[in-house]
Design an enzyme around this catalytic site. Structure first.
Site, PDB file in Angstrom:
ATOM      1  N   GLY A  51       0.826  -1.202   0.000  1.00 26.20           N
ATOM      2  CA  GLY A  51       0.000   0.000   0.000  1.00 26.20           C
ATOM      3  C   GLY A  51       0.859   1.250   0.000  1.00 26.20           C
ATOM      4  O   GLY A  51       2.066   1.196   0.272  1.00 26.20           O
ATOM      5  N   CYS A  78       5.351  -5.974   1.610  1.00 27.97           N
ATOM      6  CA  CYS A  78       5.682  -4.547   1.524  1.00 27.97           C
ATOM      7  C   CYS A  78       5.063  -3.790   2.711  1.00 27.97           C
ATOM      8  O   CYS A  78       5.502  -3.968   3.837  1.00 27.97           O
ATOM      9  CB  CYS A  78       5.235  -3.983   0.183  1.00 27.97           C
ATOM     10  SG  CYS A  78       6.015  -2.400  -0.237  1.00 27.97           S
ATOM     11  N   TYR A  79       4.033  -2.967   2.499  1.00 29.50           N
ATOM     12  CA  TYR A  79       3.390  -2.268   3.620  1.00 29.50           C
ATOM     13  C   TYR A  79       2.899  -3.279   4.658  1.00 29.50           C
ATOM     14  O   TYR A  79       2.955  -3.026   5.863  1.00 29.50           O
ATOM     15  CB  TYR A  79       2.216  -1.423   3.123  1.00 29.50           C
ATOM     16  CG  TYR A  79       1.473  -0.706   4.231  1.00 29.50           C
ATOM     17  CD1 TYR A  79       1.926   0.523   4.715  1.00 29.50           C
ATOM     18  CD2 TYR A  79       0.325  -1.259   4.809  1.00 29.50           C
ATOM     19  CE1 TYR A  79       1.256   1.181   5.741  1.00 29.50           C
ATOM     20  CE2 TYR A  79      -0.354  -0.616   5.833  1.00 29.50           C
ATOM     21  CZ  TYR A  79       0.114   0.601   6.297  1.00 29.50           C
ATOM     22  OH  TYR A  79      -0.545   1.242   7.312  1.00 29.50           O
ATOM     23  N   HIS A 168       7.708  -7.728  -3.718  1.00 26.38           N
ATOM     24  CA  HIS A 168       6.398  -8.201  -4.194  1.00 26.38           C
ATOM     25  C   HIS A 168       6.538  -9.546  -4.917  1.00 26.38           C
ATOM     26  O   HIS A 168       6.909  -9.587  -6.097  1.00 26.38           O
ATOM     27  CB  HIS A 168       5.789  -7.165  -5.140  1.00 26.38           C
ATOM     28  CG  HIS A 168       5.349  -5.922  -4.456  1.00 26.38           C
ATOM     29  ND1 HIS A 168       4.071  -5.752  -3.955  1.00 26.38           N
ATOM     30  CD2 HIS A 168       6.012  -4.776  -4.161  1.00 26.38           C
ATOM     31  CE1 HIS A 168       3.968  -4.556  -3.402  1.00 26.38           C
ATOM     32  NE2 HIS A 168       5.127  -3.954  -3.498  1.00 26.38           N
ATOM     33  N   GLU A 170       4.145 -11.357  -5.911  1.00 26.61           N
ATOM     34  CA  GLU A 170       3.000 -11.557  -6.803  1.00 26.61           C
ATOM     35  C   GLU A 170       3.242 -11.075  -8.226  1.00 26.61           C
ATOM     36  O   GLU A 170       2.520 -11.470  -9.153  1.00 26.61           O
ATOM     37  CB  GLU A 170       1.742 -10.886  -6.226  1.00 26.61           C
ATOM     38  CG  GLU A 170       1.745  -9.362  -6.222  1.00 26.61           C
ATOM     39  CD  GLU A 170       2.378  -8.756  -4.974  1.00 26.61           C
ATOM     40  OE1 GLU A 170       2.015  -7.621  -4.622  1.00 26.61           O
ATOM     41  OE2 GLU A 170       3.239  -9.412  -4.351  1.00 26.61           O
ATOM     42  N   SER A 222     -25.536  -9.033 -23.357  1.00 27.68           N
ATOM     43  CA  SER A 222     -24.868  -7.905 -24.010  1.00 27.68           C
ATOM     44  C   SER A 222     -24.070  -8.338 -25.225  1.00 27.68           C
ATOM     45  O   SER A 222     -23.697  -7.518 -26.058  1.00 27.68           O
ATOM     46  CB  SER A 222     -23.924  -7.227 -23.018  1.00 27.68           C
ATOM     47  OG  SER A 222     -22.820  -8.071 -22.746  1.00 27.68           O
ATOM     48  N   LYS A 368     -11.548 -12.646 -14.629  1.00 28.45           N
ATOM     49  CA  LYS A 368     -11.876 -12.802 -16.052  1.00 28.45           C
ATOM     50  C   LYS A 368     -11.360 -14.113 -16.622  1.00 28.45           C
ATOM     51  O   LYS A 368     -12.064 -14.792 -17.378  1.00 28.45           O
ATOM     52  CB  LYS A 368     -11.289 -11.627 -16.842  1.00 28.45           C
ATOM     53  CG  LYS A 368     -11.784 -11.536 -18.272  1.00 28.45           C
ATOM     54  CD  LYS A 368     -13.171 -10.944 -18.311  1.00 28.45           C
ATOM     55  CE  LYS A 368     -13.655 -10.749 -19.730  1.00 28.45           C
ATOM     56  NZ  LYS A 368     -14.934 -10.021 -19.766  1.00 28.45           N
TER      57      LYS A 368
END
Length: 512
Positions: A51, A78-79, A168, A170, A222, A368
């Site tokens: 963050g 991290c944060y 990180h 990820e 849609s 997705k």
């Protein structure tokens, strides 16, 4: 399952995707409601995201200290690592030497977190993005790794099963970051890899049938992947108790309506109502250029027309929506502060008050790529499942000026030529999203020995994992020349073609 606490990182969704890819279910939650979530469902582990905040400043995100007493493994990134350090008695301060980008770290101590990693001279290349650093560890913690500028870039307290990474794992730029995350969720949290689309499909088919009973469901179709997979899974569950409504806004891709109707008739046993509303949308959008106004007009008009058709189906008690997990995440603030509205989501926020229907959202928990995998399990054509994302407002936000029928037809033809050429070269599945935009400018040209003064179209193609970050696709000059020549020769009204080489960030994928 794993809970991921979001402290405002731009890549929190990547953590969730890595956990899901390993076959473990996870949810992104806020620090404020973590304890409440745990009371309802005890996770096998918790991950604190990164963050932008600094733990040593006031009014920054914190975690309820009760979480540290629950005997649940925690990984801080991290944060998240700085927060664990700060709240358990260590010390964090602003660093004179900030670290951003690829950094080599030294592995100082063996740990289950780094088990099985390939290391060169006990070093590992990782991705850093921080201005603060840990300078003193809490009691009971040990240093696992360091860098030139940071003494503590990985820490652990294996008695408490608490771990911290300043980098990180990820992001793809961290070597073997996926392995580090897998070590945490499998070796430390003892999670089981039972999250897959076959199990999800089985559970959803049963859940929809139980929820709907003998009542009827309406689904807005849609033409996009999300709505088609939504309709497919509900149709498979309750067959003729589903009625789909397709509203032709006039802002769809070239021949979109014919393709959707054909696909529906060949794969579904449910009823389809097609509403030709092109003129209504064009009239409502006359002389409107502002993108957010366009979105609101298109969204409101769609709801109005859909509502009119839905009221004719008196037996309906449920409305199906193709909401997916990133829609839900991006439409709320998890980290306690205001979030910037990049653009409004068209399918999150509930129903019109006049429509007294209950929601069915079978994709609400999926990313997705998981939706696409589910579509394959439902035996929808791969050519359809692998289609690039298409915005809810359609070409209305790809015409960067007021909307007319002539401009829509022009852009439809440009888009078709562009996509057909991408497919013919075998590049379609390498690209996350490709599309054309019609610019609000005209330029001078020479066509057939005569002066022309016509529109410019822009081409966009990006590579991405999840749409959160993206880079432009490096087409060859030969390819761009061929596409440009075809567009100018075949589409009346275009005399110049440009290619967008902007990454995300700083740009967005769509232009509006």
């Amino acid at each position: 399952m794993i809970y991921i606490v979001d402290f405002g990182s731009q890549v929190t969704q990547l953590i969730a995707r890595r956990v899901r890819e390993a076959g473990v279910y996870c949810e992104i939650v806020s620090g404020q409601n973590l304890l409440l979530k745990i009371k309802k469902n005890i996770p096998s582990g918790i991950i604190f995201s990164g963050g932008p905040a600094s733990v040593h400043k006031s009014k920054t995100p914190k975690i309820d200290k009760k979480v540290f007493d629950l005997d649940i493994p925690i990984l801080g990134i991290c944060y998240g690592m700085q927060l664990i350090t700060h709240q358990l008695g260590g010390k964090v301060q602003m660093s004179k030497q900030r670290e951003f980008g690829k950094t080599a770290i030294n592995i100082n101590l063996k740990s289950v977190l780094f088990e099985g990693l390939r290391k060169k001279n006990k070093q590992l290349n990782v991705w850093m993005s921080h201005g603060d650093k840990v300078i003193k560890l809490p009691k009971g913690f040990k240093r696992l790794a360091s860098s030139v500028n940071s003494k503590y870039v990985a820490i652990e307290n294996n008695n408490l099963n608490f771990y911290g990474l300043q980098f990180h794992p990820e992001v793809v730029h961290t070597d073997q970051g996926e392995k580090i995350i897998n070590n945490f969720i499998f070796k430390i949290c003892r999670s089981r890899p039972n999250w897959n689309m076959q199990n999800y499909l089985k559970n959803q088919l049963s859940s929809i049938k139980d929820k709907v009973g003998k009542d009827h469901v309406i689904c807005g179709l849609s033409g996009g992947v999300d709505s088609m997979v939504t309709a497919s899974i509900i149709s498979k569950s309750i067959n003729k108790q589903l009625t789909c409504i397709y509203v032709d806004t006039g802002l769809m891709r070239y021949n979109e309506t014919k393709e959707v109707v054909s696909l529906f008739k060949s794969h579904f046993k449910s009823k389809l109502i097609v509403v030709d509303a092109k003129n209504k949308f064009f009239n409502a959008l006359r002389n409107i250029s502002d993108p957010e106004m366009k979105r609101k007009i298109i969204g409101n008009m769609f709801i109005k027309i859909f509502n009119q058709e839905a009221k004719k189906i008196s037996k309906a008690k449920f409305l199906a929506q193709g909401t997916i997990y990133p829609d839900v995440i991006e439409s709320q603030s998890f980290h306690g502060g205001p979030t910037s509205v990049i653009k409004s989501h068209h399918n999150v926020g509930g129903l019109p008050k006049s429509m007294k229907l209950r929601l069915v959202e079978p994709l609400r928990e999926l990313f997705k790529d998981e939706v696409r995998k589910l579509g394959v399990k439902l035996k929808l054509p791969k050519s359809f499942i692998q289609r690039h994302p298409f915005p809810g407002p359609g070409l209305g936000i790809r015409i960067l000026s007021d909307i007319t029928k002539d401009k829509v037809l022009m852009l439809q033809k440009v888009d078709k030529i562009y996509i057909d050429e991408i497919k013919s070269t075998g590049l379609y599945n390498e690209i996350w999203q490709a599309f054309a935009v019609l610019l609000p400018v005209k330029t001078v040209g020479v066509m057939g020995d005569q002066r022309s003064y016509e529109f410019v179209c822009g081409l966009r193609a990006v590579t991405s994992v999840d749409g959160m970050t993206a880079d432009f696709y490096p087409f060859s000059g030969e390819f761009l020349s061929k596409v440009s020549t075809r567009i100018i020769n075949e589409v009346k009204g275009i005399n110049r073609v440009v290619y967008d080489t902007t990454s995300k960030p700083p740009g967005t994928i769509e232009w509006e």
